[in-house]
Write an enzyme that holds these catalytic residues in place. Structure first.
Site, mmCIF file in Angstrom:
data_model
loop_
_atom_site.group_PDB
_atom_site.id
_atom_site.type_symbol
_atom_site.label_atom_id
_atom_site.label_comp_id
_atom_site.label_asym_id
_atom_site.label_seq_id
_atom_site.Cartn_x
_atom_site.Cartn_y
_atom_site.Cartn_z
ATOM 1 N N PRO A 1 13.856 -44.073 -93.342
ATOM 2 C CA PRO A 1 14.521 -43.019 -94.104
ATOM 3 C C PRO A 1 15.839 -42.653 -93.404
ATOM 4 O O PRO A 1 16.218 -43.286 -92.424
ATOM 5 C CB PRO A 1 13.523 -41.871 -94.044
ATOM 6 C CG PRO A 1 12.781 -42.082 -92.768
ATOM 7 C CD PRO A 1 12.837 -43.553 -92.429
ATOM 8 N N ASP B 1 11.104 -36.905 -104.288
ATOM 9 C CA ASP B 1 10.816 -35.524 -103.874
ATOM 10 C C ASP B 1 11.286 -34.552 -104.947
ATOM 11 O O ASP B 1 12.136 -33.687 -104.718
ATOM 12 C CB ASP B 1 11.495 -35.224 -102.529
ATOM 13 C CG ASP B 1 10.961 -36.111 -101.435
ATOM 14 O OD1 ASP B 1 9.779 -36.497 -101.490
ATOM 15 O OD2 ASP B 1 11.726 -36.433 -100.506
ATOM 16 N N ILE C 1 -7.158 -33.638 -86.852
ATOM 17 C CA ILE C 1 -8.272 -34.242 -86.108
ATOM 18 C C ILE C 1 -8.775 -35.462 -86.890
ATOM 19 O O ILE C 1 -8.536 -35.570 -88.101
ATOM 20 C CB ILE C 1 -9.420 -33.229 -85.878
ATOM 21 C CG1 ILE C 1 -9.974 -32.725 -87.228
ATOM 22 C CG2 ILE C 1 -8.953 -32.075 -85.000
ATOM 23 C CD1 ILE C 1 -11.296 -31.959 -87.106
ATOM 24 N N LYS D 1 2.377 -37.511 -93.859
ATOM 25 C CA LYS D 1 2.568 -37.267 -92.410
ATOM 26 C C LYS D 1 1.348 -36.565 -91.824
ATOM 27 O O LYS D 1 1.428 -35.475 -91.269
ATOM 28 C CB LYS D 1 3.831 -36.473 -92.148
ATOM 29 C CG LYS D 1 5.065 -37.272 -92.454
ATOM 30 C CD LYS D 1 6.310 -36.641 -91.913
ATOM 31 C CE LYS D 1 7.510 -37.237 -92.583
ATOM 32 N NZ LYS D 1 7.586 -36.900 -94.037
HETATM 33 O O1 NUP Z 1 11.911 -39.293 -90.225
HETATM 34 C C1 NUP Z 1 11.724 -39.142 -91.426
HETATM 35 N N1 NUP Z 1 12.740 -38.707 -92.213
HETATM 36 C C2 NUP Z 1 12.602 -38.545 -93.571
HETATM 37 O O2 NUP Z 1 13.594 -38.158 -94.224
HETATM 38 C C3 NUP Z 1 10.496 -39.439 -92.030
HETATM 39 C C4 NUP Z 1 10.337 -39.280 -93.414
HETATM 40 N N2 NUP Z 1 9.180 -39.614 -93.968
HETATM 41 N N3 NUP Z 1 11.391 -38.811 -94.171
HETATM 42 C C5 NUP Z 1 11.194 -38.631 -95.626
HETATM 43 O O3 NUP Z 1 12.044 -39.550 -96.319
HETATM 44 C C6 NUP Z 1 11.575 -37.256 -96.146
HETATM 45 O O4 NUP Z 1 10.463 -36.383 -96.082
HETATM 46 C C7 NUP Z 1 11.993 -37.546 -97.567
HETATM 47 O O5 NUP Z 1 10.838 -37.675 -98.399
HETATM 48 C C8 NUP Z 1 12.625 -38.920 -97.478
HETATM 49 C C9 NUP Z 1 14.133 -38.906 -97.315
HETATM 50 O O6 NUP Z 1 14.741 -38.301 -98.411
HETATM 51 P P1 NUP Z 1 16.336 -38.158 -98.581
HETATM 52 O O7 NUP Z 1 16.867 -37.571 -97.317
HETATM 53 O O8 NUP Z 1 16.853 -39.565 -98.819
HETATM 54 O O9 NUP Z 1 16.490 -37.287 -99.757
#
Ligand code: NUP
Length: 218
Positions: free
Chosen positions: A167, A12, A66, A62
């Site tokens: 994550p 990111d 529709i 994410k």
């Molecule tokens: O529930 C979720 N939590 C989450 O942090 C679903 C996700 N897709 N993410 C993604 O995982 C979030 O958008 C980011 O890209 C990554 C976690 O990053 P960090 O918290 O390790 O920096």
């Protein structure tokens, strides 16, 4: 990239050059790279193919629209070299089905619970319904929080053979060994790696924490 690792690195980073540089540093020792809007919006869709030169790229868009829009977005990712895509599920089975159909060979990962506190408000109360709906549609895997071990275990119990990707590791408080022990197959970490002084060292630390759980328990 290597199947010996269970780590997916979240890039990111708002600078495409820095993202490519980090990918180059760590790609041999990780399972996959995950990108999200912060990089995609700056770099453009071509970054998927560029990063693919290092291996598997999961696009964490994410998707929550529709069916027709979901299908257009998913096709775009597939045509640009994505290996996997992350979609929401709360928009219903028709919207999820459109992602799965358009994904072709790409893996589809469905969000059934999230790692931030707000997930308790609307998503977590229906996580098991989302999970059952996603399983019925034969998704490639689900996204479930590595920092909420109670939820993680519930999801693992319901989806015995499911691929669970988590994550919430590092910056959000979860630790990789606990996540794997409680049901995750793969962990996602972003800030704890890309903000580290020694990203490769951090990758190795996570890999070794995960392998010690796998090798003690298998
Ligand atoms: O529930 C979720 N939590 C989450 O942090 C679903 C996700 N897709 N993410 C993604 O995982 C979030 O958008 C980011 O890209 C990554 C976690 O990053 P960090 O918290 O390790 O920096």
């Amino acid at each position: 990239m290597t199947d010996n690792s269970r780590l997916i690195v979240a890039l990111d980073i708002g600078s495409p050059d820095k993202a490519m540089e980090l990918a180059r540093e760590v790609y041999r020792e990780i399972f996959a790279i995950k990108i999200n809007w912060p990089l995609l919006m700056v770099a453009g869709v071509g970054i998927i193919r560029e990063l693919s030169s290092y291996g598997k790229v999961i696009c964490d868009l994410k998707i929550a629209d529709i069916p027709n829009t979901n299908s257009l977005i998913t096709s775009n990712v597939r045509e640009n070299g994505g290996w996997g895509i992350i979609t929401h599920t709360f928009t219903g089975s028709d919207s999820l089905g459109a992602v799965i159909d358009a994904a072709g060979d790409m893996k589809v990962f469905a969000v059934v619970s999230m790692s931030h506190p707000g997930s308790d408000q609307f998503i977590n109360p229906v996580s098991m319904d989302l999970l059952r709906m996603a399983v019925k549609q034969k998704i490639g895997g689900v996204i479930a929080p590595g920092n909420d071990l109670v939820m993680l275990r519930k999801i693992r119990e319901e989806g015995k053979d499911l691929m669970i990707v988590s994550p919430g590791i590092g910056a959000q408080g979860g630790n990789p060994a606990d996540a794997i022990r409680n049901g995750s197959d793969y962990v996602i970490a972003g800030r704890s790696i890309y903000n580290s002084e020694d990203p490769l060292g951090e990758v190795r630390r996570i890999n070794s924490a995960v392998s010690s759980v796998i090798h003690n328990e298998v």
